[in-house]
Scaffold this active site. Structure first.
Site, mmCIF file in Angstrom:
data_model
loop_
_atom_site.group_PDB
_atom_site.id
_atom_site.type_symbol
_atom_site.label_atom_id
_atom_site.label_comp_id
_atom_site.label_asym_id
_atom_site.label_seq_id
_atom_site.Cartn_x
_atom_site.Cartn_y
_atom_site.Cartn_z
ATOM 1 N N LYS A 133 -9.842 7.434 -1.260
ATOM 2 C CA LYS A 133 -9.767 6.235 -2.112
ATOM 3 C C LYS A 133 -10.296 6.559 -3.501
ATOM 4 C CE LYS A 133 -10.852 1.309 -2.358
ATOM 5 N NZ LYS A 133 -9.502 0.976 -2.845
ATOM 6 N N HIS B 259 -15.062 3.254 2.572
ATOM 7 C CA HIS B 259 -13.646 3.614 2.683
ATOM 8 C C HIS B 259 -13.502 5.121 2.894
ATOM 9 C CE1 HIS B 259 -12.978 -0.364 0.811
ATOM 10 N NE2 HIS B 259 -11.762 -0.296 1.345
HETATM 11 N N1 LIG Z 1 -4.618 -5.163 -1.231
HETATM 12 C C1 LIG Z 1 -4.718 -4.557 -0.029
HETATM 13 O O1 LIG Z 1 -4.715 -5.210 1.032
HETATM 14 C C2 LIG Z 1 -4.797 -3.065 0.015
HETATM 15 C C3 LIG Z 1 -4.755 -2.371 -1.156
HETATM 16 N N2 LIG Z 1 -4.730 -1.019 -1.141
HETATM 17 C C4 LIG Z 1 -4.549 -0.370 -2.430
HETATM 18 O O2 LIG Z 1 -3.203 0.115 -2.473
HETATM 19 C C5 LIG Z 1 -3.139 1.249 -3.309
HETATM 20 C C6 LIG Z 1 -2.474 2.395 -2.562
HETATM 21 O O3 LIG Z 1 -3.282 2.807 -1.502
HETATM 22 P P1 LIG Z 1 -2.851 4.044 -0.579
HETATM 23 O O4 LIG Z 1 -1.531 3.796 0.032
HETATM 24 O O5 LIG Z 1 -4.013 4.330 0.293
HETATM 25 O O6 LIG Z 1 -2.713 5.191 -1.690
HETATM 26 P P2 LIG Z 1 -1.915 6.592 -1.571
HETATM 27 O O7 LIG Z 1 -2.563 7.499 -2.560
HETATM 28 O O8 LIG Z 1 -1.796 7.017 -0.149
HETATM 29 O O9 LIG Z 1 -0.442 6.233 -2.093
HETATM 30 C C7 LIG Z 1 -0.154 5.969 -3.434
HETATM 31 C C8 LIG Z 1 1.355 5.873 -3.610
HETATM 32 O O10 LIG Z 1 1.612 5.498 -4.964
HETATM 33 C C9 LIG Z 1 2.500 6.470 -5.539
HETATM 34 N N3 LIG Z 1 2.186 6.587 -6.963
HETATM 35 C C10 LIG Z 1 1.138 7.187 -7.542
HETATM 36 N N4 LIG Z 1 1.220 7.089 -8.876
HETATM 37 C C11 LIG Z 1 2.364 6.402 -9.134
HETATM 38 C C12 LIG Z 1 3.017 5.983 -10.324
HETATM 39 N N5 LIG Z 1 2.510 6.238 -11.543
HETATM 40 N N6 LIG Z 1 4.180 5.294 -10.213
HETATM 41 C C13 LIG Z 1 4.702 5.015 -8.988
HETATM 42 N N7 LIG Z 1 4.133 5.403 -7.832
HETATM 43 C C14 LIG Z 1 2.972 6.074 -7.910
HETATM 44 C C15 LIG Z 1 2.263 7.755 -4.775
HETATM 45 O O11 LIG Z 1 3.376 8.623 -4.910
HETATM 46 C C16 LIG Z 1 2.104 7.199 -3.373
HETATM 47 O O12 LIG Z 1 3.365 6.915 -2.837
HETATM 48 C C17 LIG Z 1 -4.576 1.527 -3.749
HETATM 49 O O13 LIG Z 1 -4.794 0.919 -5.011
HETATM 50 C C18 LIG Z 1 -5.405 0.817 -2.696
HETATM 51 O O14 LIG Z 1 -6.680 0.453 -3.147
HETATM 52 C C19 LIG Z 1 -4.781 -0.319 0.016
HETATM 53 C C20 LIG Z 1 -4.859 -0.960 1.209
HETATM 54 C C21 LIG Z 1 -4.875 -2.395 1.305
HETATM 55 O O1 LIG Z 2 -7.742 1.804 -0.697
HETATM 56 C C1 LIG Z 2 -7.832 1.250 0.426
HETATM 57 O O2 LIG Z 2 -7.672 1.880 1.482
HETATM 58 C C2 LIG Z 2 -8.127 -0.197 0.457
HETATM 59 N N1 LIG Z 2 -8.147 -0.834 -0.671
HETATM 60 C C3 LIG Z 2 -8.333 -2.230 -0.864
HETATM 61 C C4 LIG Z 2 -9.555 -2.484 -1.724
HETATM 62 O O3 LIG Z 2 -9.761 -1.758 -2.714
HETATM 63 O O4 LIG Z 2 -10.290 -3.431 -1.459
HETATM 64 C C5 LIG Z 2 -8.294 -3.012 0.427
HETATM 65 C C6 LIG Z 2 -8.808 -2.295 1.648
HETATM 66 O O5 LIG Z 2 -10.197 -2.347 1.651
HETATM 67 C C7 LIG Z 2 -8.294 -0.873 1.764
#
Ligand SMILES: NC(=O)C1=CN([C@@H]2O[C@H](COP(=O)(O)OP(=O)(O)OC[C@H]3O[C@@H](n4cnc5c(N)ncnc54)[C@H](O)[C@@H]3O)[C@@H](O)[C@H]2O)C=CC1
Ligand SMILES: O=C(O)C1=N[C@H](C(=O)O)C[C@H](O)C1
Length: 296
Positions: free
Chosen positions: A204, A200
């Site tokens: 991350k 990643h």
């Molecule tokens: N399940 C899936 O398909 C996917 C899951 N993810 C997960 O989604 C999450 C976010 O990923 P990104 O957007 O890349 O992260 P990022 O760091 O770009 O964004 C995080 C967001 O959460 C907010 N945030 C942080 N702490 C907070 C709190 N205590 N209360 C409310 N908001 C808060 C930030 O202000 C920001 O808007 C991660 O856990 C990642 O692993 C990411 C991509 C796909």
């Molecule tokens: O943080 C990310 O970017 C992603 N998080 C998810 C994970 O922890 O598996 C899904 C995807 O791989 C992107």
């Protein structure tokens, strides 16, 4: 972040009225369970019928300033069946209204307007407050936030007794298929080494990724003992390699995500179908295969 926490993924409870449809995800041979729940369909209809008019599902985007939050806002804008009524980020927004959507800080969650589903891609600390708002308001909850603790996973289970809820480590169709392939390969290859390598972007925070842990659980269900390795480099959106090795031969199954829109689109699709359903924990596959009564 403690590796292995997400391997505690629960199976959806068996419910009366479940129907085996034989439909499969993109050619995977294992049939999906399709729950045709009359009560749920009735409440879906009533949730979208306000004042006798079919209205878009009202979405709260939680984690709105992040990589995923921005993708969710952009993709939701293009859909007429969804309306983003609030965007919430960890800290105070620079602009209060962007493209007609009111923005809030997480500390202002109590004051957000009425919504049908919260879509949460934030960080683990953000999970409980937004979940609590959903429970208080009887709204549905979709979350892709990874790196959750045991307690946070239990909070999801408790909330699911009161509201409809989906948590998934990955909302892409390809990973759903990969999970099925991994389960089958592990069952066919007893005694082989099973190694999961995830790559990643450097921003991350959790490792191994939620997806790696979910894939590991699928292998472990068949008796494999998966090991994990994590790579953080550049702007890699997300890659998962599951490798089965024995003396003289090796099988590699790999999924490469090239654009995080695949996750955002999957989560919005699930959110649209989850709104107004009966309280319980749903799996993404339930909603991909769900048959809804036609809207009037
Ligand atoms: N399940 C899936 O398909 C996917 C899951 N993810 C997960 O989604 C999450 C976010 O990923 P990104 O957007 O890349 O992260 P990022 O760091 O770009 O964004 C995080 C967001 O959460 C907010 N945030 C942080 N702490 C907070 C709190 N205590 N209360 C409310 N908001 C808060 C930030 O202000 C920001 O808007 C991660 O856990 C990642 O692993 C990411 C991509 C796909
Ligand atoms: O943080 C990310 O970017 C992603 N998080 C998810 C994970 O922890 O598996 C899904 C995807 O791989 C992107």
């Amino acid at each position: 972040m403690r590796p292995g926490l997400q391997t505690r993924r629960r199976r959806p409870e068996a419910r009366g009225g479940s129907l085996r449809t034989g439909r499969s995800i993109a050619g995977a041979s294992a049939p999906l369970e399709c729950r045709h729940d009359l009560d749920a369909n009735v409440s879906i209809l009533s949730s979208r019928l306000r004042g006798g008019v079919v209205t878009p599902v009202r979405i709260l985007v939680h984690g709105a300033s992040g990589r995923m939050g921005q993708a969710l806002l952009r993709l939701a804008r293009a859909r007429s069946d969804l309306e983003v009524v609030a965007a919430v980020a960890g800290s105070a927004p620079r602009q209060r209204v962007v493209d007609g959507v009111p923005h809030f800080a997480a500390s202002e969650l109590g004051g957000v307007p009425t919504f049908d589903v919260a879509v949460d891609f934030s960080l683990p600390d953000g999970l409980r407050p937004v979940l609590a708002v959903c429970e208080r308001r009887g709204a549905a909850f979709v979350s892709g936030t990874t790196g959750l603790s045991d307690d946070q996973c239990e909070a999801l289970d408790t909330a699911a007794t009161r509201i409809p809820l989906v948590w998934a480590s990955n909302f892409s169709l390809g990973v759903a298929v990969l999970q099925d392939l991994v389960r089958r390969a592990a069952g066919l290859l007893p005694g082989w080494d099973c190694d999961i390598v995830e790559s990643h972007h450097t921003r991350k925070v959790d490792a191994p990724s939620g997806t790696a842990l979910t894939l590991g659980e699928a292998a472990a269900e068949q008796g494999a003992h998966p090991r994990y390795a994590s790579l953080r480099a550049g702007d890699i959106v997300g890659e998962h390699l599951v490798q089965f090795t024995t003396r003289g031969e090796r099988i590699e199954l790999i999924h490469r995500a090239g654009d995080r829109d695949i996750f955002a689109a999957g989560a919005l699709h699930v959110a649209q179908r989850l709104a107004g359903r009966a309280p319980r924990r749903y799996q993404v596959a339930d909603l991909l295969a769900a048959t809804e009564a036609p809207l009037p």
